[in-house]
Design a protein around this motif. Structure first.
Motif, PDB file in Angstrom:
ATOM      1  N   VAL A   7      18.336  43.350  43.788  1.00  0.00           N
ATOM      2  CA  VAL A   7      18.453  41.893  43.706  1.00  0.00           C
ATOM      3  C   VAL A   7      19.914  41.589  43.412  1.00  0.00           C
ATOM      4  CG1 VAL A   7      17.806  39.861  42.363  1.00  0.00           C
ATOM      5  CG2 VAL A   7      16.102  41.591  42.896  1.00  0.00           C
ATOM      6  N   SER A   8      20.441  40.632  44.103  1.00  0.00           N
ATOM      7  CA  SER A   8      21.830  40.230  43.894  1.00  0.00           C
ATOM      8  C   SER A   8      22.005  39.672  42.487  1.00  0.00           C
ATOM      9  CB  SER A   8      22.214  39.181  44.934  1.00  0.00           C
ATOM     10  OG  SER A   8      23.412  38.541  44.577  1.00  0.00           O
ATOM     11  N   VAL A   9      23.066  40.072  41.828  1.00  0.00           N
ATOM     12  CA  VAL A   9      23.369  39.564  40.487  1.00  0.00           C
ATOM     13  C   VAL A   9      23.561  38.048  40.539  1.00  0.00           C
ATOM     14  CG1 VAL A   9      25.115  39.559  38.654  1.00  0.00           C
ATOM     15  CG2 VAL A   9      24.304  41.721  39.598  1.00  0.00           C
ATOM     16  N   THR A  10      24.192  37.566  41.595  1.00  0.00           N
ATOM     17  CA  THR A  10      24.416  36.126  41.741  1.00  0.00           C
ATOM     18  C   THR A  10      23.089  35.376  41.829  1.00  0.00           C
ATOM     19  OG1 THR A  10      26.463  36.612  42.928  1.00  0.00           O
ATOM     20  CG2 THR A  10      25.614  34.372  43.110  1.00  0.00           C
ATOM     21  N   GLU A  11      22.149  35.896  42.638  1.00  0.00           N
ATOM     22  CA  GLU A  11      20.836  35.259  42.751  1.00  0.00           C
ATOM     23  C   GLU A  11      20.082  35.307  41.427  1.00  0.00           C
ATOM     24  OE1 GLU A  11      18.482  36.828  45.943  1.00  0.00           O
ATOM     25  OE2 GLU A  11      20.123  36.613  47.378  1.00  0.00           O
ATOM     26  N   ILE A  18      22.354  31.351  34.228  1.00  0.00           N
ATOM     27  CA  ILE A  18      23.352  32.000  33.377  1.00  0.00           C
ATOM     28  C   ILE A  18      24.562  32.366  34.218  1.00  0.00           C
ATOM     29  CG2 ILE A  18      21.690  32.933  31.726  1.00  0.00           C
ATOM     30  CD1 ILE A  18      22.055  35.664  33.188  1.00  0.00           C
ATOM     31  N   SER A  19      25.627  32.728  33.552  1.00  0.00           N
ATOM     32  CA  SER A  19      26.843  33.155  34.223  1.00  0.00           C
ATOM     33  C   SER A  19      26.748  34.632  34.580  1.00  0.00           C
ATOM     34  CB  SER A  19      28.034  32.924  33.288  1.00  0.00           C
ATOM     35  OG  SER A  19      29.177  33.548  33.794  1.00  0.00           O
ATOM     36  N   THR A  20      27.411  35.025  35.649  1.00  0.00           N
ATOM     37  CA  THR A  20      27.406  36.432  36.042  1.00  0.00           C
ATOM     38  C   THR A  20      28.122  37.301  35.019  1.00  0.00           C
ATOM     39  OG1 THR A  20      29.370  36.084  37.405  1.00  0.00           O
ATOM     40  CG2 THR A  20      27.233  35.950  38.518  1.00  0.00           C
ATOM     41  N   GLU A  36      27.290  48.411  42.897  1.00  0.00           N
ATOM     42  CA  GLU A  36      28.227  47.600  43.670  1.00  0.00           C
ATOM     43  C   GLU A  36      28.207  48.068  45.120  1.00  0.00           C
ATOM     44  OE1 GLU A  36      32.916  46.260  43.780  1.00  0.00           O
ATOM     45  OE2 GLU A  36      32.161  47.417  42.089  1.00  0.00           O
ATOM     46  N   ARG A  37      27.971  47.109  46.006  1.00  0.00           N
ATOM     47  CA  ARG A  37      27.973  47.384  47.444  1.00  0.00           C
ATOM     48  C   ARG A  37      28.628  46.226  48.161  1.00  0.00           C
ATOM     49  NH1 ARG A  37      22.078  49.975  48.744  1.00  0.00           N
ATOM     50  NH2 ARG A  37      22.453  51.887  47.607  1.00  0.00           N
ATOM     51  N   SER A  38      29.558  46.537  49.036  1.00  0.00           N
ATOM     52  CA  SER A  38      30.241  45.510  49.838  1.00  0.00           C
ATOM     53  C   SER A  38      30.811  44.397  48.963  1.00  0.00           C
ATOM     54  CB  SER A  38      29.289  44.917  50.879  1.00  0.00           C
ATOM     55  OG  SER A  38      28.724  45.912  51.670  1.00  0.00           O
ATOM     56  N   ASN A  39      31.463  44.787  47.886  1.00  0.00           N
ATOM     57  CA  ASN A  39      32.090  43.846  46.956  1.00  0.00           C
ATOM     58  C   ASN A  39      31.106  42.863  46.315  1.00  0.00           C
ATOM     59  OD1 ASN A  39      34.646  44.962  47.324  1.00  0.00           O
ATOM     60  ND2 ASN A  39      35.022  43.701  49.122  1.00  0.00           N
ATOM     61  N   SER A  40      29.836  43.231  46.274  1.00  0.00           N
ATOM     62  CA  SER A  40      28.818  42.423  45.600  1.00  0.00           C
ATOM     63  C   SER A  40      28.087  43.301  44.594  1.00  0.00           C
ATOM     64  CB  SER A  40      27.811  41.869  46.612  1.00  0.00           C
ATOM     65  OG  SER A  40      28.443  40.984  47.498  1.00  0.00           O
ATOM     66  N   LEU A  41      27.587  42.687  43.541  1.00  0.00           N
ATOM     67  CA  LEU A  41      26.865  43.415  42.506  1.00  0.00           C
ATOM     68  C   LEU A  41      25.367  43.202  42.676  1.00  0.00           C
ATOM     69  CD1 LEU A  41      29.097  42.518  39.442  1.00  0.00           C
ATOM     70  CD2 LEU A  41      29.119  44.620  40.759  1.00  0.00           C
ATOM     71  N   PHE A  42      24.597  44.287  42.444  1.00  0.00           N
ATOM     72  CA  PHE A  42      23.155  44.236  42.600  1.00  0.00           C
ATOM     73  C   PHE A  42      22.473  44.921  41.421  1.00  0.00           C
ATOM     74  CE2 PHE A  42      24.923  44.016  46.836  1.00  0.00           C
ATOM     75  CZ  PHE A  42      24.189  42.992  47.425  1.00  0.00           C
TER      76      PHE A  42
END
Length: 96
Positions: A7-11, A18-20, A36-42
């Motif tokens: 699940v995406s941290v942003t989602e 809450i804040s990331t 971390e994958r493709s400059n996104s956190l999961f």
């Protein structure tokens, strides 16, 4: 090979309002795993219940991250002790 879902941290943060940075801080304390994958956190799906429990301790009960860390470690020790107790009871029942 088993494929792991994330699940995406942003989602996750948007869903919990809450804040990331809160999730990043939880990772820094070693309380949650983040990939971390493709400059996104999961967050791995199997980590979600644990992450939500930690988040409730932190936000709903207003416990600081140091306190959440201590509580989490103690709960893990209790769970391990209970598992050991069950294992020993089962072993003992074999000899009765």
């Amino acid at each position: 090979m088993q494929q792991q879902e994330y699940v995406s941290v942003t989602e996750f943060c948007n869903g919990h309002s809450i804040s990331t940075t809160v999730i990043t801080q939880l990772k820094e304390y070693g309380l949650v795993s983040i990939v971390e994958r493709s400059n996104s956190l999961f967050i791995p799906l199997e980590e979600l219940p644990k992450t939500e429990k930690i988040l409730r301790l932190h936000t709903d009960l207003d416990i600081n991250l140091e306190g959440v860390e201590v509580i989490t470690r103690l709960l893990e020790r209790i769970e391990n002790a209970n598992e050991e107790l069950i294992r020993l009871k089962n072993k003992l029942s074999l000899y009765e």
